[in-house]
Design a protein around this motif. Structure first.
Motif, PDB file in Angstrom:
ATOM      1  N   SER A 251       0.336  -0.223 -10.950  1.00 55.60           N
ATOM      2  CA  SER A 251      -0.730   0.308 -10.097  1.00 55.60           C
ATOM      3  C   SER A 251      -1.434  -0.869  -9.419  1.00 55.60           C
ATOM      4  CB  SER A 251      -1.749   1.086 -10.939  1.00 55.60           C
ATOM      5  OG  SER A 251      -2.485   0.194 -11.765  1.00 55.60           O
ATOM      6  N   VAL A 252      -2.233  -0.573  -8.421  1.00 55.03           N
ATOM      7  CA  VAL A 252      -2.950  -1.641  -7.717  1.00 55.03           C
ATOM      8  C   VAL A 252      -3.868  -2.391  -8.677  1.00 55.03           C
ATOM      9  CG1 VAL A 252      -4.604  -2.154  -5.876  1.00 55.03           C
ATOM     10  CG2 VAL A 252      -2.779  -0.516  -5.473  1.00 55.03           C
ATOM     11  N   SER A 253      -4.539  -1.692  -9.558  1.00 52.77           N
ATOM     12  CA  SER A 253      -5.431  -2.387 -10.498  1.00 52.77           C
ATOM     13  C   SER A 253      -4.625  -3.253 -11.472  1.00 52.77           C
ATOM     14  CB  SER A 253      -6.321  -1.403 -11.251  1.00 52.77           C
ATOM     15  OG  SER A 253      -5.561  -0.568 -12.084  1.00 52.77           O
TER      16      SER A 253
ATOM     17  N   GLN B  69       0.827  -1.205   0.000  1.00 51.58           N
ATOM     18  CA  GLN B  69       0.000   0.000   0.000  1.00 51.58           C
ATOM     19  C   GLN B  69       0.862   1.256   0.000  1.00 51.58           C
ATOM     20  OE1 GLN B  69      -2.696   0.380   3.351  1.00 51.58           O
ATOM     21  NE2 GLN B  69      -3.896   1.962   2.316  1.00 51.58           N
ATOM     22  N   ALA B  70       1.912   1.263   0.795  1.00 54.67           N
ATOM     23  CA  ALA B  70       2.788   2.431   0.865  1.00 54.67           C
ATOM     24  C   ALA B  70       3.517   2.655  -0.454  1.00 54.67           C
ATOM     25  CB  ALA B  70       3.790   2.259   2.006  1.00 54.67           C
ATOM     26  N   ILE B  71       4.018   1.583  -1.049  1.00 57.47           N
ATOM     27  CA  ILE B  71       4.763   1.708  -2.307  1.00 57.47           C
ATOM     28  C   ILE B  71       3.842   2.131  -3.445  1.00 57.47           C
ATOM     29  CG2 ILE B  71       6.057   0.415  -4.057  1.00 57.47           C
ATOM     30  CD1 ILE B  71       7.129  -1.284  -1.658  1.00 57.47           C
ATOM     31  N   ALA B  72       2.651   1.544  -3.496  1.00 57.12           N
ATOM     32  CA  ALA B  72       1.709   1.829  -4.583  1.00 57.12           C
ATOM     33  C   ALA B  72       0.884   3.084  -4.329  1.00 57.12           C
ATOM     34  CB  ALA B  72       0.780   0.640  -4.802  1.00 57.12           C
ATOM     35  N   ASN B  73       1.028   3.660  -3.130  1.00 58.87           N
ATOM     36  CA  ASN B  73       0.250   4.838  -2.757  1.00 58.87           C
ATOM     37  C   ASN B  73      -1.245   4.566  -2.962  1.00 58.87           C
ATOM     38  OD1 ASN B  73       0.003   7.406  -1.715  1.00 58.87           O
ATOM     39  ND2 ASN B  73       0.109   8.392  -3.735  1.00 58.87           N
ATOM     40  N   ALA B  74      -1.677   3.419  -2.432  1.00 61.54           N
ATOM     41  CA  ALA B  74      -3.036   2.936  -2.662  1.00 61.54           C
ATOM     42  C   ALA B  74      -3.979   3.355  -1.538  1.00 61.54           C
ATOM     43  CB  ALA B  74      -3.019   1.415  -2.769  1.00 61.54           C
ATOM     44  N   THR B  75      -5.235   3.459  -1.894  1.00 56.01           N
ATOM     45  CA  THR B  75      -6.272   3.781  -0.920  1.00 56.01           C
ATOM     46  C   THR B  75      -6.705   2.510  -0.190  1.00 56.01           C
ATOM     47  OG1 THR B  75      -8.109   3.374  -2.438  1.00 56.01           O
ATOM     48  CG2 THR B  75      -7.148   5.611  -2.440  1.00 56.01           C
ATOM     49  N   GLU B  76      -7.429   2.681   0.878  1.00 53.04           N
ATOM     50  CA  GLU B  76      -7.947   1.532   1.631  1.00 53.04           C
ATOM     51  C   GLU B  76      -8.892   0.698   0.763  1.00 53.04           C
ATOM     52  OE1 GLU B  76      -7.335  -0.694   4.391  1.00 53.04           O
ATOM     53  OE2 GLU B  76      -6.156   1.095   4.646  1.00 53.04           O
ATOM     54  N   GLY B  77      -9.708   1.359  -0.052  1.00 50.15           N
ATOM     55  CA  GLY B  77     -10.622   0.643  -0.948  1.00 50.15           C
ATOM     56  C   GLY B  77      -9.868  -0.199  -1.967  1.00 50.15           C
ATOM     57  N   GLN B  78      -8.809   0.357  -2.535  1.00 44.06           N
ATOM     58  CA  GLN B  78      -8.003  -0.398  -3.490  1.00 44.06           C
ATOM     59  C   GLN B  78      -7.360  -1.605  -2.817  1.00 44.06           C
ATOM     60  OE1 GLN B  78      -5.525   2.975  -4.624  1.00 44.06           O
ATOM     61  NE2 GLN B  78      -6.312   2.863  -6.727  1.00 44.06           N
ATOM     62  N   MET B  79      -6.935  -1.418  -1.578  1.00 47.48           N
ATOM     63  CA  MET B  79      -6.297  -2.517  -0.862  1.00 47.48           C
ATOM     64  C   MET B  79      -7.299  -3.617  -0.524  1.00 47.48           C
ATOM     65  SD  MET B  79      -3.202  -1.852  -1.075  1.00 47.48           S
ATOM     66  CE  MET B  79      -2.585  -3.254  -0.149  1.00 47.48           C
ATOM     67  N   GLN B  80      -8.547  -3.262  -0.284  1.00 46.01           N
ATOM     68  CA  GLN B  80      -9.571  -4.288  -0.042  1.00 46.01           C
ATOM     69  C   GLN B  80      -9.744  -5.162  -1.293  1.00 46.01           C
ATOM     70  OE1 GLN B  80     -11.027  -5.224   2.669  1.00 46.01           O
ATOM     71  NE2 GLN B  80     -10.237  -3.592   3.972  1.00 46.01           N
ATOM     72  N   ASN B  81      -9.767  -4.513  -2.457  1.00 46.48           N
ATOM     73  CA  ASN B  81      -9.887  -5.261  -3.715  1.00 46.48           C
ATOM     74  C   ASN B  81      -8.653  -6.135  -3.941  1.00 46.48           C
ATOM     75  OD1 ASN B  81     -12.361  -4.105  -4.248  1.00 46.48           O
ATOM     76  ND2 ASN B  81     -11.508  -2.506  -5.556  1.00 46.48           N
TER      77      ASN B  81
END
Length: 186
Positions: A74-76, A30-42
């Motif tokens: 990216s997270v996606s 999450q820190a590296i990808a600068n992801a949101t909590e919602g993105q991390m749930q997915n």
């Protein structure tokens, strides 16, 4: 009964350790990808799905997501490529880490997008299944020759085919193959 109690405590401690390690690895991604909590749930859901259908644990897959994030995915994009990377590792008998390295290095050298990952992985898997090419040889050949090949306009598929053909001639060292290909291209 102390044995049953001991087993129950051991199970709880093991579950706690797994959850702690899993969450720590997810936080790093999450820190590296600068992801949101919602993105991390997915992403968490995608990791669990791939873990259920592969030989890799959720923690191993989460470590792979960290490497993919470090490679600029990216997270996606990570969600879309994680299954392909696990498939490559399974089909070639390699580690997940090596599969991530092969895939990300190939995409970077040939300036391909993350959407190309499933196709690239299918091509690598097919080449390894139809020749004497293996993961260590391909990793070294890519390391030594991929950038030179790409700079000359040679496609990934052409380089992969040449690498597989050369591996069938009996050359056992990936560094020899890679150096030879790079010298040939120079």
């Amino acid at each position: 009964d102390y044995l049953t109690m001991g087993m129950g405590i051991g199970t709880l401690m093991g579950t706690y350790a797994f959850l702690r390690d899993f969450e720590a690895a997810l936080k790093q991604t999450q820190a590296i990808a600068n992801a949101t909590e919602g993105q991390m749930q997915n992403l968490r859901k995608a990791i669990m799905e791939v873990s259920d259908s592969s030989r890799f644990s959720a923690i191993q897959l989460t470590e792979a997501t960290t490497t993919l994030a470090q490679a600029g995915f990216s997270v996606s994009e990570i969600e879309k490529t994680l299954s392909s990377v696990a498939t490559l590792a399974t089909a070639t008998g390699s580690t997940l880490s090596d599969s991530v390295d092969i895939a990300t290095s190939t995409l970077a050298a040939f300036k391909m997008s993350a959407e190309s990952m499933p196709t690239v992985i299918n091509q690598i898997t097919q080449a390894m299944n139809l020749s004497k090419l293996d993961v260590p040889k391909f990793m070294l050949t890519t390391q030594y020759a991929a950038n030179a090949a790409a700079d000359l306009g040679i496609s990934f598929r052409e380089m992969l085919s040449a690498t597989a053909a050369v591996s069938n001639t009996g050359i056992r060292s990936g560094s020899t193959m890679g150096t030879g290909m790079r010298q040939l291209l120079a």
